[in-house]
Design a protein around this motif. Structure first.
Motif, PDB file in Angstrom:
ATOM      1  N   LEU A   1      53.056  31.893  11.441  1.00  0.00           N
ATOM      2  CA  LEU A   1      54.421  31.883  11.979  1.00  0.00           C
ATOM      3  C   LEU A   1      55.399  32.543  11.018  1.00  0.00           C
ATOM      4  CD1 LEU A   1      54.590  28.295  13.551  1.00  0.00           C
ATOM      5  CD2 LEU A   1      54.507  30.485  14.774  1.00  0.00           C
ATOM      6  N   GLU A   2      55.253  32.225   9.742  1.00  0.00           N
ATOM      7  CA  GLU A   2      56.123  32.836   8.730  1.00  0.00           C
ATOM      8  C   GLU A   2      55.903  34.342   8.686  1.00  0.00           C
ATOM      9  OE1 GLU A   2      57.281  32.306   4.000  1.00  0.00           O
ATOM     10  OE2 GLU A   2      55.359  31.568   4.737  1.00  0.00           O
ATOM     11  N   SER A   3      54.655  34.775   8.806  1.00  0.00           N
ATOM     12  CA  SER A   3      54.333  36.200   8.759  1.00  0.00           C
ATOM     13  C   SER A   3      54.913  36.930   9.966  1.00  0.00           C
ATOM     14  CB  SER A   3      52.815  36.397   8.714  1.00  0.00           C
ATOM     15  OG  SER A   3      52.283  35.856   7.525  1.00  0.00           O
ATOM     16  N   ILE A   4      54.787  36.344  11.145  1.00  0.00           N
ATOM     17  CA  ILE A   4      55.348  36.959  12.357  1.00  0.00           C
ATOM     18  C   ILE A   4      56.859  37.099  12.220  1.00  0.00           C
ATOM     19  CG2 ILE A   4      55.761  36.605  14.822  1.00  0.00           C
ATOM     20  CD1 ILE A   4      52.971  35.282  14.943  1.00  0.00           C
ATOM     21  N   ASN A   5      57.496  36.071  11.665  1.00  0.00           N
ATOM     22  CA  ASN A   5      58.936  36.126  11.446  1.00  0.00           C
ATOM     23  C   ASN A   5      59.301  37.236  10.450  1.00  0.00           C
ATOM     24  OD1 ASN A   5      61.713  34.923  11.674  1.00  0.00           O
ATOM     25  ND2 ASN A   5      61.372  34.558   9.496  1.00  0.00           N
ATOM     26  N   ASP A   6      58.516  37.357   9.372  1.00  0.00           N
ATOM     27  CA  ASP A   6      58.783  38.394   8.365  1.00  0.00           C
ATOM     28  C   ASP A   6      58.603  39.793   8.944  1.00  0.00           C
ATOM     29  OD1 ASP A   6      59.351  36.490   6.472  1.00  0.00           O
ATOM     30  OD2 ASP A   6      57.373  36.536   5.529  1.00  0.00           O
ATOM     31  N   ILE A   7      57.583  39.958   9.791  1.00  0.00           N
ATOM     32  CA  ILE A   7      57.369  41.260  10.424  1.00  0.00           C
ATOM     33  C   ILE A   7      58.520  41.587  11.379  1.00  0.00           C
ATOM     34  CG2 ILE A   7      55.873  42.542  12.024  1.00  0.00           C
ATOM     35  CD1 ILE A   7      53.497  40.997  10.808  1.00  0.00           C
ATOM     36  N   TYR A   8      59.001  40.575  12.098  1.00  0.00           N
ATOM     37  CA  TYR A   8      60.150  40.788  12.983  1.00  0.00           C
ATOM     38  C   TYR A   8      61.390  41.198  12.184  1.00  0.00           C
ATOM     39  CZ  TYR A   8      64.152  39.798  15.948  1.00  0.00           C
ATOM     40  OH  TYR A   8      65.337  39.908  16.616  1.00  0.00           O
ATOM     41  N   LEU A   9      61.652  40.486  11.080  1.00  0.00           N
ATOM     42  CA  LEU A   9      62.801  40.828  10.245  1.00  0.00           C
ATOM     43  C   LEU A   9      62.668  42.244   9.682  1.00  0.00           C
ATOM     44  CD1 LEU A   9      63.308  37.469   8.289  1.00  0.00           C
ATOM     45  CD2 LEU A   9      64.689  38.360  10.176  1.00  0.00           C
ATOM     46  N   TYR A  10      61.438  42.610   9.337  1.00  0.00           N
ATOM     47  CA  TYR A  10      61.190  43.972   8.844  1.00  0.00           C
ATOM     48  C   TYR A  10      61.547  45.005   9.917  1.00  0.00           C
ATOM     49  CZ  TYR A  10      58.392  48.210   8.288  1.00  0.00           C
ATOM     50  OH  TYR A  10      57.977  49.520   8.248  1.00  0.00           O
ATOM     51  N   SER A  11      61.175  44.698  11.167  1.00  0.00           N
ATOM     52  CA  SER A  11      61.456  45.638  12.258  1.00  0.00           C
ATOM     53  C   SER A  11      62.949  45.839  12.461  1.00  0.00           C
ATOM     54  CB  SER A  11      60.804  45.154  13.559  1.00  0.00           C
ATOM     55  OG  SER A  11      61.470  43.992  14.055  1.00  0.00           O
ATOM     56  N   GLN A  12      63.766  44.855  12.049  1.00  0.00           N
ATOM     57  CA  GLN A  12      65.214  44.935  12.220  1.00  0.00           C
ATOM     58  C   GLN A  12      65.929  45.482  10.978  1.00  0.00           C
ATOM     59  OE1 GLN A  12      66.469  44.034  15.350  1.00  0.00           O
ATOM     60  NE2 GLN A  12      64.259  43.924  15.723  1.00  0.00           N
ATOM     61  N   THR A  13      65.173  45.694   9.902  1.00  0.00           N
ATOM     62  CA  THR A  13      65.761  46.132   8.640  1.00  0.00           C
ATOM     63  C   THR A  13      66.009  47.634   8.646  1.00  0.00           C
ATOM     64  OG1 THR A  13      64.555  44.391   7.474  1.00  0.00           O
ATOM     65  CG2 THR A  13      65.442  46.180   6.130  1.00  0.00           C
ATOM     66  N   ASP A  14      67.096  48.048   7.987  1.00  0.00           N
ATOM     67  CA  ASP A  14      67.358  49.480   7.822  1.00  0.00           C
ATOM     68  C   ASP A  14      66.276  50.088   6.937  1.00  0.00           C
ATOM     69  OD1 ASP A  14      69.638  49.372   9.358  1.00  0.00           O
ATOM     70  OD2 ASP A  14      70.962  48.992   7.640  1.00  0.00           O
ATOM     71  N   LYS A  15      65.794  51.270   7.337  1.00  0.00           N
ATOM     72  CA  LYS A  15      64.712  51.924   6.603  1.00  0.00           C
ATOM     73  C   LYS A  15      65.211  53.199   5.924  1.00  0.00           C
ATOM     74  CE  LYS A  15      61.829  49.082   8.834  1.00  0.00           C
ATOM     75  NZ  LYS A  15      62.605  48.700  10.024  1.00  0.00           N
ATOM     76  N   SER A  16      64.404  53.698   5.040  1.00  0.00           N
ATOM     77  CA  SER A  16      64.731  54.922   4.309  1.00  0.00           C
ATOM     78  C   SER A  16      64.823  56.122   5.257  1.00  0.00           C
ATOM     79  CB  SER A  16      63.654  55.187   3.254  1.00  0.00           C
ATOM     80  OG  SER A  16      63.745  56.494   2.752  1.00  0.00           O
ATOM     81  N   ILE A  17      65.745  57.037   4.954  1.00  0.00           N
ATOM     82  CA  ILE A  17      65.848  58.304   5.686  1.00  0.00           C
ATOM     83  C   ILE A  17      65.258  59.447   4.859  1.00  0.00           C
ATOM     84  CG2 ILE A  17      67.903  57.570   6.954  1.00  0.00           C
ATOM     85  CD1 ILE A  17      69.570  59.274   5.011  1.00  0.00           C
ATOM     86  N   LEU A  18      64.675  59.104   3.713  1.00  0.00           N
ATOM     87  CA  LEU A  18      64.140  60.108   2.802  1.00  0.00           C
ATOM     88  C   LEU A  18      62.759  60.578   3.250  1.00  0.00           C
ATOM     89  CD1 LEU A  18      65.056  58.230  -0.491  1.00  0.00           C
ATOM     90  CD2 LEU A  18      66.245  60.225   0.428  1.00  0.00           C
ATOM     91  N   LYS A  19      62.474  61.851   3.026  1.00  0.00           N
ATOM     92  CA  LYS A  19      61.183  62.416   3.360  1.00  0.00           C
ATOM     93  C   LYS A  19      60.081  61.716   2.566  1.00  0.00           C
ATOM     94  CE  LYS A  19      58.831  66.880   3.823  1.00  0.00           C
ATOM     95  NZ  LYS A  19      58.913  68.345   3.554  1.00  0.00           N
ATOM     96  N   HIS A  20      58.988  61.397   3.226  1.00  0.00           N
ATOM     97  CA  HIS A  20      57.815  60.708   2.669  1.00  0.00           C
ATOM     98  C   HIS A  20      58.029  59.207   2.472  1.00  0.00           C
ATOM     99  CE1 HIS A  20      55.944  64.561   2.147  1.00  0.00           C
ATOM    100  NE2 HIS A  20      56.845  64.958   1.265  1.00  0.00           N
ATOM    101  N   PHE A  21      59.267  58.720   2.665  1.00  0.00           N
ATOM    102  CA  PHE A  21      59.545  57.288   2.515  1.00  0.00           C
ATOM    103  C   PHE A  21      60.053  56.669   3.820  1.00  0.00           C
ATOM    104  CE2 PHE A  21      60.537  58.376  -2.157  1.00  0.00           C
ATOM    105  CZ  PHE A  21      59.225  58.142  -2.529  1.00  0.00           C
TER     106      PHE A  21
END
Length: 491
Positions: free
Chosen positions: A356-376
């Protein structure tokens, strides 16, 4: 349901859950781990056709980098791709540990519970790395030796091949693992059959080593390999004392004390088995001991938290085995039944909470701002770091002169630019070949139309930074400006 089908289903569910757990651990991490970035750069260089040692500097043998380089070639040169590959490695490590415990006759629920504890032990320090790859192979050797151990030619050549692969992952640890894999047979018996088995294992170990030597000659990389991986190691003087782990006054400190004590106890137990002539019927004890000891030796010379967890993993697994074994063998029937039912509840609850904790962490990751840099792409990154990379990279792109960054973090800035600068993009003591810092100073002296970036005095340097080179630049080159927190020096 047939027993074999049940076992297969449990194995499949275990692997899926393990991958979910590692996904929740690895994917949400910010871009900040330099070891991960350096390993990514090794693989990226190989996928770009560069040759280890000859075209880029690295200290360890390159098998993992070749594997990852092939994966990047197939699926794209993104750090995210390498993180997905790390889920497979993490799940593999946990699954083999689970199978070892089952092979040692620990029941399913205790094995699952112990595997979950092992996951918690390494989760915060886990990323794809040659040390973790060696751990996987070491666990695989333990499992195969426990399950199939025999003296046939094919079996022993295979065992030797697996041990030899560890040399191609990291030569120092691999040589120790290989030596133990071959020589511990002499503890059992010393007859002609054993000597033949040892010979076959040595043959297996030599096969990947010979292939690697041929590769070095064919690519004209032998002299560079010797420079970086043999002669250059003599310049590596950075160490972290094991005593530092013991001073932390936390769980790691307790385990850092428990692990060597356990190894000593296992040594005494096995010496008693030898003295009493009961080694063969207690072969699992010697297998667990020798491979745990071999893996634990990698704690030297850098005894930090990460290296400790990788090195101690087989010993912690052995501790869990002996604890579970003694509980399972309780003669008090009522207490045994109570523990059995209690563990059903604990295991289901514990694993359920982790999922349950892992599913929640993956969901939060999906909502997190990600890098716009090439290769990242798809990698979480702090806005401060991303803005700094963009600022420095814009400066480098707009500058007509060659620009080098003399810092351990150089690769973070060069990767989005698709540039690589040998030695400077992994600017660490012991990673610069036999000439070491003096060689880099001579290289700088011969440069023209070049700018060198060095962190200003307010920003601390990495503990492995070649400070003699930094001092030379500051004292002999002209400072012409700044970009971000870097001072700019001109040649």
């Amino acid at each position: 349901m047939k027993e074999k089908t049940k076992v297969k289903l449990i194995d499949i569910f275990f692997i899926i859950i393990a991958m979910v757990l590692f996904a929740a651990t690895v994917l949400p991490r910010n871009l900040e781990n330099l070891d991960e970035i350096w390993n990514f750069n090794f693989a990226r260089n190989i996928s770009n056709g560069l040759l280890p040692y000859k075209d880029f500097n690295m200290l360890q043998t390159p098998l993992l980098s070749f594997i990852l380089g092939g994966i990047l070639k197939l699926f794209g040169q993104e750090l995210f791709v390498m993180r997905i590959a790390s889920l497979v490695l993490g799940a593999g490590i946990l699954f083999i540990a689970f199978k070892i415990l089952r092979e040692l006759k620990i029941n399913t629920k205790w094995s699952i519970f112990s595997s979950a504890l092992l996951f918690l032990f390494i989760k915060d320090s886990f990323y794809i790395d040659y040390n973790y790859a060696i751990l996987f192979v070491t666990l695989l050797l333990i499992y195969i030796e426990l399950k199939y151990k025999n003296y046939s030619v094919k079996y022993n050549v295979l065992i030797g091949l697996l041990a030899g692969i560890t040399i191609l992952l990291k030569q120092s640890t691999g040589i120790i693992i290989s030596a133990i894999t071959v020589l511990y047979l002499l503890l059992e018996k010393r007859d002609k059959e054993t000597l033949k088995a040892i010979l076959y294992r040595v043959t297996g170990v030599l096969i990947p080593c010979i292939i690697f030597v041929i590769y070095l000659f064919l690519t004209n990389s032998m002299s560079s390999f010797i420079d970086y991986c043999i002669l250059g190691i003599g310049t590596f003087q950075n160490t972290i004392s094991y005593l530092k782990l013991l001073r932390e006054k936390d769980l790691t400190a307790f385990l850092a004390l428990l692990v060597p004590v356990t190894l000593i106890i296992l040594l005494v137990i096995n010496l008693l088995h030898v003295k009493q002539g009961k080694l063969k019927e207690n072969i699992q004890d010697i297998i667990l001991f020798v491979f745990s000891l071999g893996q634990f030796i990698m704690i030297y010379p850098i005894s930090d938290d990460i290296h400790f967890k990788i090195a101690a993993f087989p010993t912690i697994m052995a501790i869990l085995y002996y604890v579970c074994k003694n509980i399972q063998e309780l003669k008090n029937i009522k207490l045994s039944i109570f523990i059995e039912h209690f563990m059903n509840i604990i295991t289901i609850s514990f694993v359920g909470l982790l999922i349950l904790e892992s599913i929640n962490d993956i969901y939060l990751y999906s909502q997190t701002d990600k890098s716009i840099l090439k290769h990242f792409s798809n990698i979480p990154i702090s806005s401060t770091l991303q803005d700094r990379i963009i600022e420095v990279d814009n400066f480098i792109q707009n500058e007509k002169k060659n620009v080098y960054i003399l810092d351990s973090e150089a690769a973070v800035y060069m990767i989005p630019l698709d540039r690589y600068n040998k030695d400077f993009d992994m600017f660490l003591k012991g990673n610069l070949g036999q000439a070491s810092e003096e060689g880099q100073i001579e290289k700088i002296k011969n440069m023209k139309d070049t700018l060198i970036l060095i962190k200003n005095n307010k920003i601390p340097l990495n503990w492995q930074t070649p400070k003699e080179v930094i001092t030379y630049v500051k004292e002999n080159l002209r400072k012409v400006g700044t970009v971000s927190f870097f001072d700019i020096y001109e040649l």
